[in-house]
Structures are given as structure tokens and as C-alpha cells.
Scaffold this motif. Structure first.
Motif, short mmCIF file in Angstrom:
data_model
loop_
_atom_site.label_atom_id
_atom_site.label_comp_id
_atom_site.label_asym_id
_atom_site.label_seq_id
_atom_site.Cartn_x
_atom_site.Cartn_y
_atom_site.Cartn_z
N THR A 58 15.43 26.66 38.06
CA THR A 58 15.24 27.09 39.37
C THR A 58 13.89 27.89 39.52
N PRO A 59 12.78 27.41 39.76
CA PRO A 59 11.61 28.36 39.66
C PRO A 59 11.40 28.67 41.21
N HIS A 60 10.78 29.89 41.53
CA HIS A 60 10.71 30.56 42.86
C HIS A 60 10.08 29.37 43.87
N ALA A 61 10.33 29.17 45.25
CA ALA A 61 9.82 28.49 46.06
C ALA A 61 9.30 29.48 47.38
N ILE A 62 8.06 30.06 47.03
CA ILE A 62 7.82 31.07 48.22
C ILE A 62 6.38 31.02 48.52
N LEU A 63 6.20 30.27 49.86
CA LEU A 63 4.87 30.00 50.13
C LEU A 63 4.08 31.03 50.09
N GLY A 64 2.57 30.98 49.61
CA GLY A 64 1.52 31.69 49.53
C GLY A 64 1.79 32.78 48.33
N ARG A 65 3.02 32.49 47.68
CA ARG A 65 2.99 33.24 46.06
C ARG A 65 3.41 32.27 45.14
N PHE A 66 4.37 31.48 45.08
CA PHE A 66 4.64 30.42 44.31
C PHE A 66 4.91 29.30 45.31
N ASP A 67 3.74 28.41 45.15
CA ASP A 67 3.78 27.22 46.03
C ASP A 67 4.19 26.06 45.31
N ASN A 68 5.28 26.10 44.64
CA ASN A 68 6.08 24.99 44.04
C ASN A 68 6.68 23.88 44.99
N ARG A 69 6.54 22.56 44.56
CA ARG A 69 6.91 21.70 44.92
C ARG A 69 8.11 20.78 44.35
N PRO A 70 9.09 20.27 45.01
CA PRO A 70 9.92 19.37 44.40
C PRO A 70 9.52 18.64 43.33
N SER A 71 8.60 17.62 43.56
CA SER A 71 7.86 16.61 42.65
C SER A 71 7.43 17.31 41.36
N GLN A 72 6.73 18.55 41.62
CA GLN A 72 6.06 19.38 40.47
C GLN A 72 7.30 19.76 39.62
N VAL A 73 8.43 20.39 40.12
CA VAL A 73 9.47 20.81 39.44
C VAL A 73 10.23 19.65 38.57
N ARG A 74 10.32 18.59 39.11
CA ARG A 74 11.00 17.39 38.71
C ARG A 74 10.46 17.11 37.51
N LYS A 75 9.15 16.75 37.51
CA LYS A 75 8.05 16.53 36.60
C LYS A 75 8.15 17.54 35.43
N ALA A 76 8.32 18.87 35.71
CA ALA A 76 8.34 19.82 34.73
C ALA A 76 9.52 19.72 33.92
N THR A 77 10.43 19.65 34.65
CA THR A 77 11.95 19.47 34.23
C THR A 77 11.94 18.45 33.14
N VAL A 78 11.43 17.30 33.54
CA VAL A 78 11.38 16.11 32.55
C VAL A 78 10.68 16.24 31.32
N LEU A 79 9.63 16.86 31.47
CA LEU A 79 8.76 17.07 30.35
C LEU A 79 9.38 18.16 29.47
N LEU A 80 10.32 19.28 29.88
CA LEU A 80 10.83 20.29 28.94
C LEU A 80 11.99 19.75 28.37
#
Length: 254
Positions: free
Chosen positions: A40-62
Motif C-alpha cells: 500500500t504505497p502512498h497516493a498523494i497528488l503532487g508528492r507521491f504520484d503513484n498509479r494503480p498500473s505502476q503499483v500492480r507492476k511493482a507488486t508482481v516484480l517483488l
């Protein structure tokens, strides 16, 4: 056991900077009995601009790295959304906790009750279930100087309706509105062992006694703090369960 809130993905927010530290966090979680972790990385516009696709990819890789090293953890994607004025933009395509309909959300330190309730209503209208992260750490949900137990007890007798201008009434009405709307609450395990200070610890104890928590999370951000705090926190929770003799178990503690 399930960790419902963990910043274990590398180089994506204020959690671990390297894959090596992510793997060490995973080893620690597995060693104390966790078998599933929601990333569960932070999702805060302007600070942690994470997107669901990015998080899903990172989860699969880990997950591939965990499997390769034999660490018995199953990872699920998630995000920790900040309930600020920009949240509605992120709600257009949110990342739930795994395959559930739950959205992990955090109350900003300076947020108003009106803004929080407006965002909660938006979540519900979209068919999701808000899971509020670490309510024991939220200043908005607590009136300092007044016993929390007394405030929670008042919720049982307060009439429903909009909050008044009185600060105590606003806080009490916010708790009631959140609960009546079906919001769930996730406790931070280290809160129980005093990691965030005695004030937060007392709040967490009161929530635990009142059955407020739906589940628990490590809210882990690094291997060092996890190693120091996780086991003592689990021991506190286990001691409470034994003392109660009723088998108190939130969903995250099975």
C-alpha cells in the motif's frame, strides 16, 4: 496472518529505497507469522504520484523476487489514499486492496470533518468500502483533553444529523457518520506497543477494547523499524486476546 497496510514496495514512496530492504522486510514479516501482505504505497497528488498500473507492476516484480528467494509471502496490490481535496481525481480509477472492494484511506492532519465525510461519501457512491488507516493517529478523530472512552460512549446516544459548531460535537458526529456509513478501521500494530507515543497507544487500546478495528497492519516503512516494533506489538495483541478470553480477532489476525 494478513498485513493490510505495508509500504514494502521499493523506491515508490517513503518506504524502502532498495529491493534488498524490501526483501528484508518480507523476511521479518514471514518470520513472525504473516502470510499475506497488501502493498500500500502512498497516493498523494503532487508528492507521491503513484498509479494503480505502476503499483500492480511493482507488486508482481517483488512477488517474483520473493518466490525466487523462498520467502513464503503472498503479495496483493493496494494503495493508501490521502483524503484531501485532490482525492476525487484519484477515485476515477482507484486500486483496491487486492480483489476486495476496500479502499485504504488516510485522514490528512489538517483535514476538516466536512472534507473527510465528502470524500467518504464519494467512495460509497462508487461502490467501494472505505478502510480508514490508523484512526488512533488521527487528530481529527480525537478531542485532546477529553477521554476517548467517554467520547465513544456518547456516540451511542447522540442523535444523527449534521455536526454542530461545537468541537466535541463535530468529532463525535464524525465518528458516528463514519460508522453508520459503513466505514471500516485498520489499526497499526506498532501503535499498541507505543511506537508513536503513549497518547496514540492509549487511543489504540481504547479502540481495541471497543472492537473498533476491522483489521491490522504493520504500516511498515523499513526493515529496521519492523524488526524493532512488530514482535512486541503482536505480543501486546496476543496478551489482550488472552486476557479477554473471547478470542478477539480482527480480520488481519487469523
Amino acid at each position: 496472518m494478513i498485513d493490510w497496510h505495508c509500504h514494502i514496495l521499493p523506491a515508490i514512496d517513503d518506504g524502502p529505497e532498495t529491493l534488498a530492504e524490501s526483501l528484508e522486510m518480507a523476511r521479518i514479516l514471514a518470520a513472525v507469522g504473516f502470510r499475506q501482505v497488501h502493498c500500500t504505497p502512498h497516493a498523494i497528488l503532487g508528492r507521491f504520484d503513484n498509479r494503480p498500473s505502476q503499483v500492480r507492476k511493482a507488486t508482481v516484480l517483488l512477488q517474483k523476487e520473493l518466490d525466487a528467494t523462498g520467502i513464503p509471502l503472498s503479495l496483493s496490490p493496494g494503495m493508501e489514499y490521502y483524503l484531501d481535496e485532490y482525492f476525487p481525481v484519484l477515485l476515477e480509477r482507484p486500486q483496491t486492496l487486492g480483489d476486495s472492494r476496500m479502499l485504504l484511506v488516510e485522514i490528512p492532519s489538517q483535514a476538516s470533518a466536512e472534507l473527510v465525510l465528502d470524500n467518504i461519501e464519494r467512495i460509497l457512491q462508487r461502490g467501494y468500502v472505505p478502510l480508514l488507516a490508523h484512526p488512533e493517529r488521527s487528530a481529527l478523530l480525537h478531542r485532546e483533553g477529553s477521554p476517548l472512552k467517554g467520547l465513544l460512549q456518547r456516540l451511542l446516544v447522540l442523535p444523527s444529523g449534521p455536526a454542530t459548531g461545537d468541537e466535541d460535537s463535530i468529532v463525535a458526529a464524525l465518528w458516528m457518520e463514519l460508522q453508520e456509513k459503513g466505514s471500516l478501521f485498520q489499526g497499526n500494530l506498532p501503535s499498541l506497543s507505543g511506537y508513536y507515543g503513549r497518547r496514540v497507544q492509549r487511543r489504540a487500546e481504547t479502540h481495541l477494547e471497543g472492537g473498533v478495528y476491522h483489521c491490522f497492519g504493520s504500516d511498515g516503512h523499513g526493515a529496521e523499524s519492523l524488526e524493532a516494533q512488530l514482535l512486541p506489538a503482536l505480543q501486546v495483541l496476543a496478551g489482550y486476546q488472552k486476557l479477554q478470553g473471547t478470542g478477539y480477532k480482527a480480520q488481519g489476525e487469523r
